[in-house]
Design a protein around this motif. Structure first.
Motif, PDB file in Angstrom:
ATOM      1  N   HIS A 248       0.846  -1.192   0.000  1.00 46.28           N
ATOM      2  CA  HIS A 248       0.000   0.000   0.000  1.00 46.28           C
ATOM      3  C   HIS A 248       0.886   1.248   0.000  1.00 46.28           C
ATOM      4  N   PRO A 249       0.375   2.367  -0.522  1.00 48.42           N
ATOM      5  CA  PRO A 249       1.154   3.609  -0.489  1.00 48.42           C
ATOM      6  C   PRO A 249       1.592   3.957   0.933  1.00 48.42           C
ATOM      7  N   GLY A 250       2.877   4.241   1.078  1.00 49.97           N
ATOM      8  CA  GLY A 250       3.423   4.633   2.374  1.00 49.97           C
ATOM      9  C   GLY A 250       3.842   3.483   3.262  1.00 49.97           C
ATOM     10  N   ASP A 251       3.739   2.237   2.782  1.00 53.48           N
ATOM     11  CA  ASP A 251       4.106   1.099   3.623  1.00 53.48           C
ATOM     12  C   ASP A 251       5.599   1.085   3.944  1.00 53.48           C
ATOM     13  N   ILE A 252       5.893   0.691   5.174  1.00 54.82           N
ATOM     14  CA  ILE A 252       7.280   0.476   5.611  1.00 54.82           C
ATOM     15  C   ILE A 252       7.594  -1.004   5.446  1.00 54.82           C
ATOM     16  N   VAL A 253       8.687  -1.289   4.753  1.00 57.61           N
ATOM     17  CA  VAL A 253       9.105  -2.664   4.491  1.00 57.61           C
ATOM     18  C   VAL A 253      10.352  -2.963   5.319  1.00 57.61           C
ATOM     19  N   LEU A 254      10.325  -4.094   6.001  1.00 60.31           N
ATOM     20  CA  LEU A 254      11.443  -4.529   6.840  1.00 60.31           C
ATOM     21  C   LEU A 254      12.294  -5.565   6.119  1.00 60.31           C
ATOM     22  N   SER A 255      13.596  -5.480   6.315  1.00 62.54           N
ATOM     23  CA  SER A 255      14.489  -6.589   6.001  1.00 62.54           C
ATOM     24  C   SER A 255      15.614  -6.569   7.034  1.00 62.54           C
ATOM     25  N   HIS A 256      16.592  -7.459   6.867  1.00 62.36           N
ATOM     26  CA  HIS A 256      17.687  -7.554   7.827  1.00 62.36           C
ATOM     27  C   HIS A 256      19.024  -7.630   7.096  1.00 62.36           C
ATOM     28  N   PHE A 257      20.063  -7.247   7.812  1.00 59.78           N
ATOM     29  CA  PHE A 257      21.420  -7.423   7.298  1.00 59.78           C
ATOM     30  C   PHE A 257      21.779  -8.909   7.460  1.00 59.78           C
ATOM     31  N   ARG A 258      21.559  -9.669   6.400  1.00 56.11           N
ATOM     32  CA  ARG A 258      21.788 -11.105   6.430  1.00 56.11           C
ATOM     33  C   ARG A 258      22.491 -11.550   5.150  1.00 56.11           C
ATOM     34  N   GLY A 259      23.145 -12.714   5.235  1.00 55.23           N
ATOM     35  CA  GLY A 259      23.814 -13.283   4.069  1.00 55.23           C
ATOM     36  C   GLY A 259      23.587 -14.774   4.004  1.00 55.23           C
ATOM     37  N   ARG A 260      24.469 -15.475   3.340  1.00 53.50           N
ATOM     38  CA  ARG A 260      24.282 -16.910   3.117  1.00 53.50           C
ATOM     39  C   ARG A 260      24.308 -17.722   4.410  1.00 53.50           C
ATOM     40  N   ALA A 261      24.888 -17.179   5.462  1.00 52.79           N
ATOM     41  CA  ALA A 261      24.888 -17.913   6.734  1.00 52.79           C
ATOM     42  C   ALA A 261      23.477 -18.052   7.303  1.00 52.79           C
ATOM     43  N   HIS A 262      22.560 -17.152   6.915  1.00 55.08           N
ATOM     44  CA  HIS A 262      21.191 -17.189   7.430  1.00 55.08           C
ATOM     45  C   HIS A 262      20.152 -17.357   6.326  1.00 55.08           C
ATOM     46  N   TRP A 263      20.481 -16.949   5.123  1.00 55.02           N
ATOM     47  CA  TRP A 263      19.552 -16.974   4.007  1.00 55.02           C
ATOM     48  C   TRP A 263      20.078 -17.888   2.904  1.00 55.02           C
ATOM     49  N   LYS A 264      19.209 -18.201   1.973  1.00 51.84           N
ATOM     50  CA  LYS A 264      19.633 -18.934   0.769  1.00 51.84           C
ATOM     51  C   LYS A 264      20.011 -17.919  -0.308  1.00 51.84           C
ATOM     52  N   GLY A 265      20.878 -17.010   0.065  1.00 52.64           N
ATOM     53  CA  GLY A 265      21.273 -15.966  -0.859  1.00 52.64           C
ATOM     54  C   GLY A 265      21.957 -14.828  -0.138  1.00 52.64           C
ATOM     55  N   THR A 266      22.126 -13.730  -0.841  1.00 56.94           N
ATOM     56  CA  THR A 266      22.866 -12.577  -0.342  1.00 56.94           C
ATOM     57  C   THR A 266      21.948 -11.371  -0.179  1.00 56.94           C
ATOM     58  N   MET A 267      22.487 -10.314   0.382  1.00 55.15           N
ATOM     59  CA  MET A 267      21.707  -9.082   0.488  1.00 55.15           C
ATOM     60  C   MET A 267      21.347  -8.515  -0.886  1.00 55.15           C
ATOM     61  N   PRO A 268      22.250  -8.517  -1.876  1.00 54.03           N
ATOM     62  CA  PRO A 268      21.819  -8.108  -3.217  1.00 54.03           C
ATOM     63  C   PRO A 268      20.676  -8.969  -3.766  1.00 54.03           C
ATOM     64  N   ASP A 269      20.656 -10.248  -3.430  1.00 58.00           N
ATOM     65  CA  ASP A 269      19.528 -11.086  -3.850  1.00 58.00           C
ATOM     66  C   ASP A 269      18.226 -10.591  -3.232  1.00 58.00           C
ATOM     67  N   MET A 270      18.286 -10.212  -1.952  1.00 67.70           N
ATOM     68  CA  MET A 270      17.095  -9.683  -1.287  1.00 67.70           C
ATOM     69  C   MET A 270      16.643  -8.384  -1.932  1.00 67.70           C
ATOM     70  N   VAL A 271      17.587  -7.487  -2.199  1.00 65.37           N
ATOM     71  CA  VAL A 271      17.245  -6.201  -2.808  1.00 65.37           C
ATOM     72  C   VAL A 271      16.633  -6.419  -4.196  1.00 65.37           C
ATOM     73  N   ARG A 272      17.153  -7.378  -4.929  1.00 68.66           N
ATOM     74  CA  ARG A 272      16.625  -7.682  -6.265  1.00 68.66           C
ATOM     75  C   ARG A 272      15.155  -8.115  -6.174  1.00 68.66           C
ATOM     76  N   ARG A 273      14.855  -9.006  -5.226  1.00 67.03           N
ATOM     77  CA  ARG A 273      13.463  -9.439  -5.051  1.00 67.03           C
ATOM     78  C   ARG A 273      12.588  -8.248  -4.671  1.00 67.03           C
ATOM     79  N   PHE A 274      13.065  -7.432  -3.754  1.00 66.61           N
ATOM     80  CA  PHE A 274      12.315  -6.264  -3.296  1.00 66.61           C
ATOM     81  C   PHE A 274      12.036  -5.301  -4.445  1.00 66.61           C
ATOM     82  N   LEU A 275      13.075  -4.920  -5.181  1.00 64.49           N
ATOM     83  CA  LEU A 275      12.910  -3.920  -6.239  1.00 64.49           C
ATOM     84  C   LEU A 275      12.084  -4.444  -7.404  1.00 64.49           C
ATOM     85  N   ASN A 276      12.257  -5.692  -7.758  1.00 64.56           N
ATOM     86  CA  ASN A 276      11.471  -6.234  -8.871  1.00 64.56           C
ATOM     87  C   ASN A 276       9.980  -6.157  -8.576  1.00 64.56           C
TER      88      ASN A 276
END
Length: 292
Positions: A248-276
């Motif tokens: 929705h307009p004005g929504d705040i989106v949360l993410s975390h400083f995480r990498g492959r140790a916690h995720w199945k990917g990197t922070m750029p991977d997260m940003v890519r999903r977010f921006l797309n």
């Protein structure tokens, strides 16, 4: 004879005096106007060229980082800031005068706000990606994770990111006394001010958990706002607070400083999903502090 002489003289000059050269002052004023017009035209051309170059760089960056589309540019921040109030159901007893707790900024503009918590992962590629794409975000930092690499977050701040408060040790605050909560919040205020030169006005409680003592302690430490979030983005998925599972307009989106140790990917991977996703839905990413 005098009349005839005057008439002859007038005819010799064109009769109406149109051949009389303008005074020096008039010539200078006309030249100044022409010069000013030319300067304005050159300034417009330089601005247009700058915009074209910036867009070309963003197109190249979007391609380089594997985005489906170029991220949309946010509109100019509102001159009159929206009134921020606590979301219904998120109040504590005696909330009047305490920092508002909210998940969305009231705006009709199609913008969202990316916020990233804690500071565990310190990926240089993430800093490059966000800098090259010119995507704003807000950081909420925890002291025990920041202290092993203050320089990483200094680079972030140099790039225009505001560094905000997420406590010293990331505890569950409602389980602590008022005094211990205040040490967690004020202690992080002190650390950020000492290391980065500015005391934050935004605070996010760990896990999004707080009570009346939390907000009283935060206010005593100089906190003005306690933003939470309406969506959370990971490398492989989105999670939603609302039943409609929509942005929705004005929504705040949360993410975390995480990498492959916690995720199945990197922070750029997260940003890519977010921006797309946000770009495909017609949203631009704006800077949260510009709306507060």
């Amino acid at each position: 004879m005098l009349a005839v002489t005057a008439l002859v003289s007038g005819c010799a000059q064109g009769g109406d005096g149109s051949d009389v050269p303008p005074a020096a002052g008039q010539q200078q004023a006309k030249a100044d106007r022409q010069r000013a017009k030319a300067d304005r035209q050159r300034a417009k051309e330089r601005h247009a060229a700058k915009l074209r170059a910036a867009h070309k760089a963003r197109v190249a960056a979007a391609k380089r980082w594997g985005l489906k589309k170029v991220p949309l540019l946010p509109p100019r921040p509102p001159a009159g800031k929206p009134e921020i109030t606590t979301r219904k159901g998120f109040e504590v007893d005696g909330h009047d005068g305490l920092p508002p707790v909210f998940t969305t900024v009231p705006t009709k503009q199609k913008v969202v706000f990316l916020t990233i918590d804690d500071g565990a992962e310190k990926d240089p590629a993430f800093l490059r990606m966000m800098s090259e794409l010119k995507v704003p975000y807000t950081a909420f930092l925890s002291g025990f994770l920041v202290k092993d690499d203050y320089g990483y977050f200094e680079k972030m701040q140099t790039g225009g990111v505001v560094l905000n408060n997420h406590t010293l040790r990331h505890p569950y605050l409602p389980g602590l006394s008022y005094a211990r909560q205040k040490r967690e919040i004020c202690g992080m205020q002190d650390m950020i001010e000492k290391r980065y030169g500015k005391r934050p006005t935004l605070f996010r409680p760990p896990f999004g958990s707080y009570n009346e003592d939390t907000l009283h302690a935060a206010r005593s430490c100089g906190i003005k706002y306690a933003p939470l979030w309406n969506e959370e983005v990971f490398v492989d998925r989105w999670e939603y607070r609302e039943w409609d599972r929509e942005i929705h307009p004005g929504d705040i989106v949360l993410s975390h400083f995480r990498g492959r140790a916690h995720w199945k990917g990197t922070m750029p991977d997260m940003v890519r999903r977010f921006l797309n996703k946000v770009t495909a839905e017609g949203y631009a990413v704006a800077r949260l502090e510009d709306y507060l």
